[in-house]
Design an enzyme around this catalytic site. Structure first.
Site, PDB file in Angstrom:
ATOM      1  N   SER A 129       0.846  -1.273   0.031  1.00 24.75           N
ATOM      2  CA  SER A 129      -0.010   0.077  -0.060  1.00 24.75           C
ATOM      3  C   SER A 129       0.983   1.170  -0.014  1.00 24.75           C
ATOM      4  O   SER A 129       2.083   1.156   0.281  1.00 24.75           O
ATOM      5  CB  SER A 129      -0.862   0.026   1.240  1.00 24.75           C
ATOM      6  N   ARG A 378      -0.057  -4.965  -6.510  1.00 25.34           N
ATOM      7  CA  ARG A 378      -1.187  -5.180  -6.125  1.00 25.34           C
ATOM      8  C   ARG A 378      -2.212  -4.468  -6.911  1.00 25.34           C
ATOM      9  O   ARG A 378      -2.021  -3.368  -7.310  1.00 25.34           O
ATOM     10  CB  ARG A 378      -1.236  -5.353  -4.749  1.00 25.34           C
ATOM     11  N   THR A 414      -7.264   2.279   4.099  1.00 22.88           N
ATOM     12  CA  THR A 414      -6.956   1.401   5.476  1.00 22.88           C
ATOM     13  C   THR A 414      -8.094   1.707   6.467  1.00 22.88           C
ATOM     14  O   THR A 414      -8.334   0.886   7.007  1.00 22.88           O
ATOM     15  CB  THR A 414      -5.720   1.807   5.759  1.00 22.88           C
ATOM     16  N   CYS A 572       0.871  -8.161 -16.838  1.00 20.41           N
ATOM     17  CA  CYS A 572       1.660  -8.625 -15.711  1.00 20.41           C
ATOM     18  C   CYS A 572       2.923  -8.035 -14.895  1.00 20.41           C
ATOM     19  O   CYS A 572       3.633  -7.908 -15.983  1.00 20.41           O
ATOM     20  CB  CYS A 572       1.887 -10.257 -15.812  1.00 20.41           C
ATOM     21  N   CYS A 598       4.696 -15.190  -9.287  1.00 18.48           N
ATOM     22  CA  CYS A 598       3.597 -14.576  -8.981  1.00 18.48           C
ATOM     23  C   CYS A 598       3.504 -13.812  -7.819  1.00 18.48           C
ATOM     24  O   CYS A 598       4.136 -14.412  -6.852  1.00 18.48           O
ATOM     25  CB  CYS A 598       2.247 -15.260  -9.240  1.00 18.48           C
ATOM     26  N   CYS A 601      -0.820 -10.328  -7.363  1.00 19.86           N
ATOM     27  CA  CYS A 601      -1.442  -9.172  -7.726  1.00 19.86           C
ATOM     28  C   CYS A 601      -3.185  -9.327  -8.231  1.00 19.86           C
ATOM     29  O   CYS A 601      -3.849  -8.469  -8.059  1.00 19.86           O
ATOM     30  CB  CYS A 601      -0.793  -8.037  -8.489  1.00 19.86           C
ATOM     31  N   CYS A 604      -4.189 -10.567 -13.716  1.00 17.75           N
ATOM     32  CA  CYS A 604      -4.452 -11.451 -14.791  1.00 17.75           C
ATOM     33  C   CYS A 604      -5.984 -11.904 -14.812  1.00 17.75           C
ATOM     34  O   CYS A 604      -6.550 -11.822 -15.671  1.00 17.75           O
ATOM     35  CB  CYS A 604      -3.732 -12.503 -14.676  1.00 17.75           C
TER      36      CYS A 604
END
Length: 629
Positions: A129, A378, A414, A572, A598, A601, A604
């Protein structure tokens, strides 16, 4: 525990607490080929071993017929029964867990069991974040969280001091007025990764049972179709889907209430939303992809508490997004770019755009001479008010980013995630107290609490800002309209704008768009994608089923390559997808998935045009291991 060594051979039975006698049992023997992974698997059993809690089981022995090979997955799973099971160790899940145990302890019910499952090896490992936190929910949950008188206070805060907003062209930065929603007075720049670890410690102190390294992969339903808990995935399955010598069945966690706090586009939440049609009264969700780095910069360039946001370059005018740079800690800078996943050009690569952005003078002048120490990526929720689904379902509820409570114009989520977890906890506690006959628990009160909370007020006020960029107004018109909403209308307009096409459907074909060539990374400011992935600490055992499920790789290539020319490789941010030259294929290329890269995130699953990639959880404890993100 200081040591993480394990015996050469270990049986899971020895680590579980005593339980009632039964007619048959089995012992599964492990070898320590992956000691860290096994440690994550066994630690929860060790944690509860001395707590006089029995794990119930109905395991039975099954023999194979002569003509069939025995599949160990047909064996029953261990079952643990708790009061509330929470999936996801992010801000929402931990806030819910803490609030539940606070209420139980205040009522003198210390045996009230709250269990939290987290797929990462340690809390915070999968958290990415910005993050400038508005502390309102944290102040309510743990009033002394930042008090000098609290020896266990959260120490890693940098008070926000100065806000800047800039519109970037290729070589210049034009000052823009700061919208009132982005006023950060009283807020703090933090690493959410660090905050989550700290919240986990506070949760354990009051009795929350935290199981890191347990990937919840299946929703469990009772005979009436009510959610009764979750199951974790099996371990020791080969890439071909066959049990290995290290095979172990997953565990079932049965609960009267199950809270899903998986974060953006959760794999279990997808199933629940579909099963109960929770989007029947809301619009589709929209998403952005956030890519982030942490840099240690030269001390003379560091401005503690400085917050900078940018629009414009390097993104084209038909693509929503923006960059940030936050100065925090000791000479640390958080820098990143968010790209709305409704971008139309399949040649665009968010990772490439981020590398370009860092070479803009405003960013480059700060980064030059510094050192990149961490990388992460992410997806995040962008749909806002009109995309909030029904959040309660029979037996549980959606909380946090799973439900979509990000205030995008504010660039914060948050505090809303934590508050939603706290509201769900209060509703669950009241519902369980009222429902003493063991029947189905419905959290109707949670929906009511949400609608009367600050979450609803915040998101409703800014509901038209993001969708204004989907209209014919375009980027510049969207900026002007957002300014009108921020300063004049303030959410009181009698209309609610709708989002455009779903993100995957917004993608045009390659022949409709201009091809984008990205400059070669210089290795100082910009980096190749595999170097960045190495900074994320990502690790997966290769000999396991590919968790990025594509039913037929060749059929996928036949659908996607002719129209989009490898859009998967470009969207990606971790180099998972490739089209490799292969003359044996009709297309001349072969589709390939490098699942070990990977970073979880989930881009895809969201962006692929034909929606035939399904992101599922790999073995628990695997994936990225983020630092300071």
């Amino acid at each position: 525990m200081a040591s993480r060594s394990l015996p050469v051979c270990i049986t899971r039975r020895a680590l579980l607490p005593p339980r009632p006698p039964r007619t048959a049992c089995r012992t599964v023997t492990y070898t320590t080929q992956h000691p860290r992974h096994l440690w994550n698997f066994y630690r929860p059993a060790l944690r509860i071993a001395g707590q006089r809690r029995a794990i119930s089981s109905t395991t039975r022995t099954r023999f194979a017929d002569v003509e069939e090979s025995f599949d160990p997955r047909q064996q029953d799973r261990e079952v643990d029964e708790v009061d509330v099971c929470i999936v996801g160790g992010g801000p929402a899940g931990l806030a819910a867990a803490i609030r539940l145990k606070q209420q139980a302890n205040e009522a003198g019910n210390e045996d009230f069991r709250v269990l939290l499952l987290e797929k990462a090896g340690e809390l915070g490992d999968h958290i990415v974040s910005g993050n400038v936190i508005e502390p309102s929910a944290l102040n309510e949950l743990l009033p002394d969280w930042n008090s000098e008188d609290n020896p266990n206070r959260f120490e890693h805060t940098t008070p926000a001091k100065e806000d800047r907003m800039r519109f970037l062209t290729k070589n210049s930065a034009i000052p823009l007025p700061k919208p009132p929603q982005m006023n950060n007075h009283g807020n703090y720049i933090i690493s959410l990764n660090q905050l989550v670890k700290w919240l986990g410690e506070r949760a354990e102190e009051i009795g929350v049972e935290i199981y890191p390294g347990f990937a919840a992969s299946e929703i469990l339903y009772d005979h009436e179709g009510v959610v009764k808990g979750v199951a974790t995935n099996d371990l020791g399955i080969s890439r071909e889907g066959k049990p290995k010598d290290s095979f172990e069945r997953g565990m079932e966690f049965h609960a009267r209430v199950t809270l899903l706090g998986e974060g953006c586009h959760g794999s279990l939440a997808k199933q629940v939303i579909k099963k109960y049609d929770l989007r029947r009264d809301s619009q589709h969700q929209t998403y952005g992809l956030g890519i982030k780095e942490i840099w240690e910069i030269q001390p003379e360039k560091f401005q503690s508490g400085l917050i900078v946001h940018s629009l414009g370059y390097p993104l084209p005018s038909d693509t929503y997004g923006g960059g940030w740079m936050y100065h925090f800690g000791d000479n640390m800078v958080s820098i990143g770019l968010v790209v709305g996943l409704d971008y139309p050009n399949p040649w665009l690569a968010p990772y490439g755009e981020f590398q370009k952005m860092k070479h803009h003078p405003m960013y480059k002048d700060v980064l030059e001479g510094g050192k990149c120490i961490s990388y992460g990526a992410r997806t995040l929720i962008e749909g806002g008010f009109q995309s909030i689904p029904k959040c309660a379902f029979p037996g549980g509820a959606l909380i946090g980013d799973t439900a979509g409570f990000v205030n995008l114009p504010k660039i914060k989520g948050t505090h809303t995630a934590m508050r939603s977890g706290m509201l769900a906890a209060e509703a669950a506690w009241d519902a369980l107290k009222a429902n003493t006959d063991g029947g189905t628990v419905f959290l109707y009160d949670y929906e009511d609490k949400l609608r009367s909370s600050s979450i609803w007020t915040e998101l409703k006020q800014v509901r038209n800002m993001r969708p204004s960029f989907h209209t014919s107004l375009g980027l510049y018109g969207g900026i002007i309209y957002s300014g009108l909403e921020a300063y004049v209308l303030r959410g009181k307009a009698p209309w609610t704008l709708k989002h455009g096409k779903p993100d995957h459907a917004a993608t045009k074909t390659a022949d409709q768009c201009k091809k984008i060539e990205y400059p070669k990374p210089d290795g100082k400011i910009s980096f190749d994608i595999l170097t960045s992935v190495s900074r994320s600490g990502t690790n997966h055992e290769e000999d396991q089923p590919v968790h990025l499920q594509v039913e037929d790789w060749d059929a996928h290539a036949q659908k996607e390559w002719p129209k989009y020319k490898g859009v998967e490789n470009r969207f990606c941010p971790a180099g998972v997808y490739e089209y490799v030259e292969d003359e044996s294929k009709d297309l001349g290329v072969r589709f390939q998935i490098n699942a070990q890269n990977c970073v979880h995130c989930k881009t895809c699953d969201i962006k692929v045009p034909d929606q035939d990639i399904n992101w599922t959880t790999p073995q628990g404890g695997e994936g990225p291991k983020y630092v300071l993100t």
